[in-house]
Each structure stands twice: as C-alpha cells, then as structure tokens.
Design an enzyme around this catalytic site. Structure first.
Site, PDB file in Angstrom:
ATOM      1  CB  THR A  15      -0.897  -0.004   1.261  1.00 23.81           C
ATOM      2  OG1 THR A  15      -1.706  -1.169   1.211  1.00 23.81           O
ATOM      3  CG2 THR A  15      -1.790   1.213   1.324  1.00 23.81           C
ATOM      4  CG  ASP A  59      -1.038  -7.369  -1.668  1.00 22.53           C
ATOM      5  OD1 ASP A  59      -1.919  -6.498  -1.600  1.00 22.53           O
ATOM      6  OD2 ASP A  59      -0.814  -8.203  -0.759  1.00 22.53           O
ATOM      7  CG  ASP A  92      -1.697  -7.838   4.159  1.00 24.93           C
ATOM      8  OD1 ASP A  92      -2.029  -7.058   5.077  1.00 24.93           O
ATOM      9  OD2 ASP A  92      -2.369  -7.976   3.122  1.00 24.93           O
ATOM     10  CB  CYS A 279      -1.837 -18.080  23.503  1.00 19.78           C
ATOM     11  SG  CYS A 279      -3.285 -18.606  24.388  1.00 19.78           S
TER      12      CYS A 279
HETATM   13  N1  ASP Z   1      -2.150  -5.955   1.149  1.00 18.34           N
HETATM   14  C1  ASP Z   1      -1.122  -4.986   1.403  1.00 18.34           C
HETATM   15  C2  ASP Z   1       0.211  -5.710   1.429  1.00 18.34           C
HETATM   16  O1  ASP Z   1       0.544  -6.338   2.386  1.00 18.34           O
HETATM   17  C3  ASP Z   1      -1.378  -4.253   2.661  1.00 18.34           C
HETATM   18  C4  ASP Z   1      -0.282  -3.261   3.006  1.00 18.34           C
HETATM   19  O2  ASP Z   1       0.444  -2.812   2.151  1.00 18.34           O
HETATM   20  O3  ASP Z   1      -0.143  -2.923   4.159  1.00 18.34           O
HETATM   21  O4  ASP Z   1       0.934  -5.638   0.468  1.00 18.34           O
END
Ligand code: ASP
Length: 349
Positions: A15, A59, A92, A279
């Site tokens: 992102t 991504d 992610d 956990c």
């Molecule tokens: N889906 C995106 C990624 O992990 C989310 C982000 O950039 O934080 O590439």
C-alpha cells in the site's frame, strides 16, 4: 566532519507505494525513483538516500522465499556501500519477511528497517510518510560511529520492534503490529527514545547471507472436534519434514490415544513436530498441564515464546541448512537471532 550516512531504500510494493492517479482516480504504484519528490520532507534529513526497486511492485501476500532471497541479495550486494537499509513492504506479510531476513543474515552489523503503511502515501491521512521518514532516521542513527540498531526491525506507527518478535494483528488501525513477548526497541515521540538494553549488539565477523530456505513444512491448527482423519492426513503429507501444531494455551492438546498415537508414529518416522500455541502472548511449556505432558514424552519441540512467523522462518532456515530430526531440535531450541527467550524453554530432546 563526518559525511552524512548513506541509506539505501528498497521498494518491494504494498500500500505504501500507491498514489491516486489524478486522471482516473484509481490507486496505482508511483514512480519510486521519485521518492524525494513524493516526500519533500526527506530533503531535511541529514542522510544521503538512494533508492532501488525490487522489480514489479507486489502486494506482500505474494511474497515467498524467492523474494526473500532477492531482498537479501540486494542487501548483500550493497552492504559495504551503505550505513543502513530501509525496506518498504506491504504490512500483511512484513513480519514473515523480517523474521526470514533475520535468519538469512549472518553477522549483521547494520540496521535493516522494514516499514510500510495502512494508507497509501498519496492519500491525505497517510501514515506512510511518517513511517518512511522515521524508518530512515533510525536506519541512519549512530553513536560513536556505530549504528544504534544493528538488527532487522519493523518500524510502524511510532514504535520500533524486533522483526522476528513481531506479528500483524490489526488490519484497520495504524498501529498494526505487536511484539507480545519482547519489549519495543524504540519509541518515536518528540525525539526517538531507544531501549538500548533490548537492542541486539552488532555481530562480529564478516556479513554474509545464507540463502537456503526449505519450505517442507506444514501447519496443523487444532480446534475442538478436529477429526482423526485431518490429523492423520496432516502428519502424512508427502515430503513434509516439519509439522507445526498450533495448540491451546501454554501448549496443550487433546489426550485422546488416537491423537497421541498418531504423533508418536510420526515422530518415530522422523517427522519433526513443533508445539506452537494459538495464544499470541506467553510461552509454550510442555508438562505444565497433563494435556501437554505426553507431547514432551513424544519429543515434540516447544516453540517457547517465539511468534509463529519466527517459528516458520526458523524452521525453513534450519531445514535449508541441512538439519534433520536428529539435530534440528538443538538448533531450534537455541536463540539464534534474538527470536527466543531461552530461559523459558524446557528442552525435550
Ligand atoms: N495488502 C497490502 C500488502 O501487504 C497491505 C499493506 O500494504 O499494508 O501488500
């Protein structure tokens, strides 16, 4: 007078690298070589910033060990020419990449700081600008000529975490990461306060990369009512060398004979079994309850207080290095890169 620190920013995607196309209104990756144009505030930092793109931005859900190798290779090729590295990465799977790099790097003595953002850099309320600026500041920070954070770390929303102690826990909040079993390494407020007692010392010896990662692992997550059929299937997957069992609480599992017998048979065949709790905070301690005592007898390894991301990366690293059932346990129970609190592990080998 000292020359300003040289920082290499490596862009992988996620992102953070998005901006709104003025014409179409859609989010698209921006030209990363223009980083300073996108964030003019970077010019105020006393660091020389170079940028390198990883290829087509991805991504981070598409990250895999091949990408980790590529990233580690970029750091290796540029290691002597830079004082610190910042990796821009989707959030992610950032914790997985951070853990993997921590094991792949040998004798790391320079900062490698991963960061990203929840909102694209081109959006008004983005968290990306602050994250990049402070990550670069941390990568450039030194004292008496030595880097303050010579380890793989994640910087996100005013906090610096040890990379292999971290997991992503929130898809909504800017504060997306947690390090449940290890103190944060630094906090950014008016100034950056470093928790020096918790920061790893720079390793001595020549820096190198161990690119070998063996992905022959599987995860078996327990739930009340899980059938014998699923357990048997997971323990008998072809070519799998390690099965990580996600247990309950402090490492507890069912005591049904069909379950423990299946584990015993798998262990006798040379399958490596690891007990990692569902956990997120606390430690696995086999034998604390009757429901885990049998696992210890079978020789199931305890993940201690390692996060699952680190357990996965460490397992790939050890298998890649040629460890097998007879010597995997000893290395797994050893704190290799600050990922494990050793005093809490009861060896079962
Ligand atoms: N889906 C995106 C990624 O992990 C989310 C982000 O950039 O934080 O590439």
């Amino acid at each position: 007078m000292h020359s300003p620190p040289e920082i290499l920013v490596i862009y992988t995607g996620g992102t953070i690298g998005m901006h709104k196309d003025a014409r179409t209104g859609t989010l698209a990756p921006f030209d990363f070589s223009q980083l300073q144009k996108q964030i003019p505030e970077l010019n105020q930092l006393t660091a020389n910033i170079s940028t390198i793109s990883f290829g087509k931005p991805i991504d981070s859900s598409n990250m895999n060990p091949e990408h980790w190798g590529k990233l580690a290779g970029i750091v290796k090729d540029n290691y002597n020419n830079y004082d610190g590295f910042v990796i821009l990465h989707g959030s992610d799977t950032m914790a997985f990449t951070a853990a993997a790099l921590s094991f792949m790097f040998e004798n790391l003595a320079k900062p490698v700081i991963l960061t990203g953002s929840q909102l694209p850099i081109g959006m008004l309320r983005t968290d990306g600008k602050e994250n990049i600026i402070t990550a670069i500041e941390i990568a450039a920070a030194s004292e008496n000529g030595l880097p303050i954070v010579p380890e793989v770390a994640i910087y996100f929303e005013y906090q610096l975490y040890r990379g292999n102690r971290t997991y992503k826990y929130n898809a909504e909040h800017f504060e997306a990461f947690r390090s449940p079993n290890y103190s944060i390494l630094a906090k950014a407020g008016v100034s950056i306060t470093y928790n020096r007692n918790y920061i790893r010392k720079a390793s001595e010896g020549d820096f190198d990369v161990d690119f070998r990662m063996d992905t022959s692992i599987a995860i078996l997550s327990l739930f009340p009512g899980i059938s014998q059929h699923i357990i048997e299937a997971a323990l008998n997957i072809k070519d799998i060398k390690v099965v990580i069992i996600r247990t309950y609480g402090s490492g507890n599992a069912m005591t049904y004979p069909w379950f423990t017998d299946a584990l015993q048979k798998a262990a006798d065949r040379g399958l490596i079994l690891i007990n990692s709790s569902q956990c997120r905070a606390g430690t696995v301690s086999q034998g604390r309850y009757e429901t885990s005592a049998r696992l210890a007898q079978i020789g199931v390894l305890e993940a201690g207080d390692m996060v699952i991301e680190a357990v996965i990366a460490k397992s790939m690293h050890l298998l890649g290095g040629g460890h097998s059932a007879n010597n995997f346990g000893e290395a797994f129970n050893t704190d290799l890169r600050g990922e494990l609190t050793v005093a809490q592990v009861h060896s079962t080998t």
